[in-house]
Write an enzyme that holds these catalytic residues in place. Structure first.
Site, PDB file in Angstrom:
ATOM      1  N   SER A 314     -60.360  80.447  30.577  1.00 41.70           N
ATOM      2  CA  SER A 314     -59.278  81.073  31.431  1.00 41.70           C
ATOM      3  C   SER A 314     -59.090  82.415  31.680  1.00 41.70           C
ATOM      4  CB  SER A 314     -57.763  80.528  30.879  1.00 41.70           C
ATOM      5  OG  SER A 314     -56.723  80.797  31.720  1.00 41.70           O
ATOM      6  N   ASP A 315     -58.796  82.842  32.758  1.00 40.63           N
ATOM      7  CA  ASP A 315     -58.250  84.201  32.961  1.00 40.63           C
ATOM      8  C   ASP A 315     -56.658  84.342  32.485  1.00 40.63           C
ATOM      9  OD1 ASP A 315     -57.004  82.774  34.983  1.00 40.63           O
ATOM     10  OD2 ASP A 315     -57.405  84.274  36.499  1.00 40.63           O
ATOM     11  N   LYS A 316     -56.277  85.454  32.237  1.00 42.63           N
ATOM     12  CA  LYS A 316     -54.998  85.812  31.729  1.00 42.63           C
ATOM     13  C   LYS A 316     -53.862  85.829  32.648  1.00 42.63           C
ATOM     14  CE  LYS A 316     -53.751  89.914  30.160  1.00 42.63           C
ATOM     15  NZ  LYS A 316     -52.618  90.185  30.714  1.00 42.63           N
ATOM     16  N   THR A 319     -51.979  82.913  34.730  1.00 40.82           N
ATOM     17  CA  THR A 319     -52.572  81.368  34.234  1.00 40.82           C
ATOM     18  C   THR A 319     -51.868  81.123  32.794  1.00 40.82           C
ATOM     19  OG1 THR A 319     -54.628  81.669  35.581  1.00 40.82           O
ATOM     20  CG2 THR A 319     -54.511  80.035  33.831  1.00 40.82           C
ATOM     21  N   THR A 547     -61.668  79.351  35.288  1.00 37.85           N
ATOM     22  CA  THR A 547     -60.693  79.652  36.184  1.00 37.85           C
ATOM     23  C   THR A 547     -61.062  81.269  36.839  1.00 37.85           C
ATOM     24  OG1 THR A 547     -59.087  80.865  34.594  1.00 37.85           O
ATOM     25  CG2 THR A 547     -59.068  78.432  34.851  1.00 37.85           C
TER      26      THR A 547
END
Length: 795
Positions: A314-316, A319, A547
């Site tokens: 996951s990107d930060k 998200t 993501t």
């Protein structure tokens, strides 16, 4: 590359084809735009549709219909007009049912396509606004920037962009375009910003089509490939049995036409006629439900692939965090500068028009402190570019060029030619701010040949309130969650600790091997690094979700089995992803994983039951012929049986199921192994019922009806036996499935009891076959199923 923002889009009036002049400073009025839209139509290409009657006829032009059509011809040659008519009616009915179900799935997809469209920034009535690209008309003034898909044919007025036209021309090198140059529909903006006027829309565009986000993949999914691999094995097995049947018939001088019909029906019984309709319906219905829960599916197989995902990267920003950057402080690193001096320079390297949250977070406190009241005249601005990892404002101070720059410390530091002491001070200041989870940017300013590091600024983006809980729930489903961020190691570690992701940080080194098992967090990640992360995880045997939101995330989103475009994603990212989240955060990921595992469970039920029943049917019918010397069921009853079974089987697409607690993978050997064991037991049961029926003094025709009942009731019972790992009564079926089952059983019983299309049976016999099937299924459920599922690891 200098870029012009929407606020700077001032130019002399332009002529757009045969349309009146448009003032770029005002754009079209809403009324004029509406009039032009009514005249030229939407900015879209009418899809090439196949007439419904042609789609229906196509249902009769395939291997299975061919075999049934051959059976009809053979039955006519044998003088069995009624049988051939009934088979023809059933063939037509089955085609109509499949056609209706596919239309239902297409309607669901059409609703999704309406929600997945390209947006455009357009100036109307002197105001910039976002509208669907389909609403653009010639003469509209449009602004494009990195990450956009060009929404219509444009003639650029100002600014400069780098366009990727590979999808249109096949040319892999980007094309630079500026004022006076064209930008064609469907091109991807790789860098820069520009404003242009629409010259053509829809079918009138240069390349004759508009940019579409939804691409329906024609490649089979893992589930489809698995089922067809199983079917190939079954067909080979059937061919062996057919050869045995033909040999037996020739040896015993059985009628050749009857034997040909029987052999064809054995092959028909092995083909998953209902597979396309069941799979399409199951995924389309799930996709439609997901759309109401904030998840838009761009490719149907993505729903099923979500079931197998075991790792999510996951990107930060936006998200896992709130994407509400706030100024958290600054540290000056040069004598004579203070916090305000660092903040002022950072604000001068920012621009409102980009609407970049990072720029806005710096401009707001700078204005509150009135640090920009005496700002110099700006001559140009370079917005943040992922390739350079910095933004820059160009100014004139005392008649001399002067620059203000902000960006990653690893980028700004080398530009300032720091000595060892200055570099150590920069590293220490960065670590101190990053330890709290803040994103840290280095700030520099000065003349072209005397750029000086002023200090660092910290921007806090707190975790989303629901992020830690969602991560924990995703982990409970057996999916490992990692984070990829462009921030420094200390920032990544702080956020990772707060969210329960872990604290092991990895960096992507060019040419260096990456061991994903040792990485909880990936820091200082460039967009192109995400593709490397996905490839490393896949090489290690993981089914990966990724993501992303930017144009440079597109390769990673396409590479990942589960590419996920987040709510703020660019059009290019949405086009590359398998699913698009419409709500921020990871809630949509949790939803699609559960939905994917539900689809997997439904199709697992279909697959197990299909293999089990195919083995039971072809072996029972073949050995019934060998042992009795006559056909134990008629071709008409085989077709009736297949129709009744497929009608019930398609209802699996809407069944109520429990999603598995672990990622799901298709294992052909395990599925075949479990099915063979159950098929052997079912064969013993079927033969026992047949022997019992013989003992009742029934005629040959009546015994064929008994076989028909055994196989239809067995298919129904198998669906309920296999649809869950727990007791078959632990989970109620869906309403459609319950209705299909009850209706199927009632109709079959009435046909057998009243002798419609078959020899009539006493009600006692019909009831006993049904009761015996229920008892046998309950015994399988209590004594065999759970141990068998554990042995073959079927979840």
């Amino acid at each position: 590359m200098a870029a012009t923002t929407p606020a700077q889009a001032e130019a002399e009036p332009v002529q757009s084809g045969d349309w009146p002049e448009t003032d770029p400073g005002k754009g079209l009025s809403a009324s004029e735009a509406a009039a032009r839209l009514a005249r030229v139509g939407p900015n879209a290409i009418a899809e090439q549709t196949v007439a419904p009657w042609r789609q229906l006829l196509a249902k009769f032009w395939a291997p299975v219909p061919w075999m049934l059509e051959a059976v009809i011809v053979l039955q006519v040659l044998l003088g069995r007009g009624l049988e051939s008519l009934v088979i023809a009616v059933l063939l037509v009915f089955n085609a109509v049912v499949a056609f209706v179900q596919e239309q239902r799935a297409k309607d669901a997809l059409a609703l999704l396509r309406k929600q997945l469209h390209v947006n455009a920034r357009v100036r109307r009535d002197a105001q910039w606004q976002q509208i669907a690209a389909e609403q653009l008309v010639p003469g509209d003034v449009v602004h494009i920037r990195a990450g956009d898909i060009v929404p219509a044919d444009l003639r650029l007025l100002d600014g400069a962009v780098s366009l990727d036209e590979s999808a249109l021309t096949g040319e892999s090198l980007p094309v630079d375009a500026g004022a006076g140059k064209p930008a064609y529909t469907g091109a991807i903006v790789r860098q820069g910003e520009a404003t242009g006027v629409v010259t053509a829309t829809g079918a009138r565009t240069f390349f004759g089509h508009t940019a579409e986000l939804v691409r329906t993949s024609n490649a089979p999914s893992h589930m489809q490939s698995t089922i067809f691999a199983i079917v190939k094995r079954l067909v080979v097995f059937d061919l062996v049995l057919v050869a045995i049947v033909i040999g037996f018939a020739l040896w015993h001088h059985l009628p050749l036409l009857d034997t040909a019909v029987f052999a064809l029906m054995l092959l028909v019984a092995s083909v998953p006629v209902a597979l396309p309709a069941t799979y399409t319906l199951a995924t389309a219905v799930s996709s439609q439900l997901l759309a109401h829960q904030g998840v838009l599916v761009t490719r149907l197989p993505a729903v099923e692939e979500a079931a197998a995902m075991d790792t999510l990267v996951s990107d930060k920003t936006g998200t896992l965090t709130q994407n509400s950057l706030r100024y958290a402080g600054a540290t000056a690193l040069v004598q004579g500068a203070d916090e305000n001096a660092v903040l002022r320079a950072a604000a001068l390297a920012s621009d409102d028009a980009t609407q970049d949250p990072l720029d806005l977070a710096l401009l707001a406190p700078a204005r509150e402190r009135r640090l920009l009241a005496d700002a110099p005249v700006r001559s140009a601005f370079h917005p943040f570019d992922p390739a350079t990892r910095r933004s820059e404002g160009l100014y004139s101070v005392d008649g001399q060029p002067w620059r203000a720059m902000k960006g990653a410390a690893t980028v700004i530091g080398p530009l300032c030619h720091l000595d060892a002491a200055q570099q150590a001070a920069l590293d220490a200041a960065e670590k101190q701010l990053a330890a709290s989870g803040a994103r840290v940017l280095a700030v520099a300013a000065g003349a072209n040949d005397a750029l000086q590091l002023l200090g660092v600024v910290g921007l806090s983006d707190p975790p989303r309130p629901d992020a830690a809980d969602l991560i924990a729930r995703i982990k409970q489903l057996g999916v490992r969650v990692c984070m990829a961020t462009g921030d420094a190691e200390e920032t990544a570690r702080a956020i990772g600790a707060q969210l329960g992701l872990g604290t092991r940080v990895c960096h992507i080194q060019p040419g260096a091997a990456l061991d994903p098992a040792q990485c909880d967090l990936y820091a200082r990640v460039l967009p192109e690094d995400k593709h490397h992360i996905v490839a490393a995880l896949q090489k290690a045997g993981h089914v990966t979700g990724m993501t992303g939101d930017g144009v440079n995330d597109a390769p990673a989103l396409r590479q990942a089995e589960m590419g996920i475009a987040v709510a703020s994603a660019t059009d290019v990212a949405k086009a590359a992803a398998g699913v698009v989240l419409t709500d921020p955060g990871l809630g949509g990921v949790l939803t699609v994983v559960r939905a994917g595992r539900q689809v997997h469970r439904r199709m697992l039920t279909y697959t197990l039951n299909k293999v089990l029943r195919t083995l039971e049917i072809v072996v029972f019918l073949t050995f019934g012929l060998l042992l009795t010397g006559h056909f134990v069921i008629s071709p008409l009853l085989i077709v009736l049986m297949l129709f009744a079974n497929d009608f019930a089987t398609m209802s699996i697409a809407t069944d109520r199921v429990h999603p598995s607690a672990q990622p799901q993978h298709w294992q052909v050997r395990r599925l075949m192994g479990a099915s063979i064991v159950l098929a052997v037991l079912s064969l013993l049961f079927a033969w026992g019922v047949y022997v019992w029926a013989q003992a009742q003094g029934l005629s040959l025709a009546q015994l064929q009806t008994v076989v028909f009942l055994i196989l239809v009731f067995g298919n129904q019972a198998g669906i309920y036996l296999l649809r869950s790992n727990g007791p078959l009564w632990s989970l109620a079926p869906s309403r459609w499935m319950a209705a299909a089952s009850i209706g199927d059983v009632i109709i079959v019983c009435l046909l057998a009891a009243f002798g419609v299309l078959m020899a009539a049976l006493p009600g006692f016999v019909v009831g006993m076959v049904l009761l015996a099937t229920v008892v046998f299924t309950l015994l399988l459920d209590l004594l065999i199923k759970r141990a068998l599922f554990r042995r073959f690891a079927i979840a």
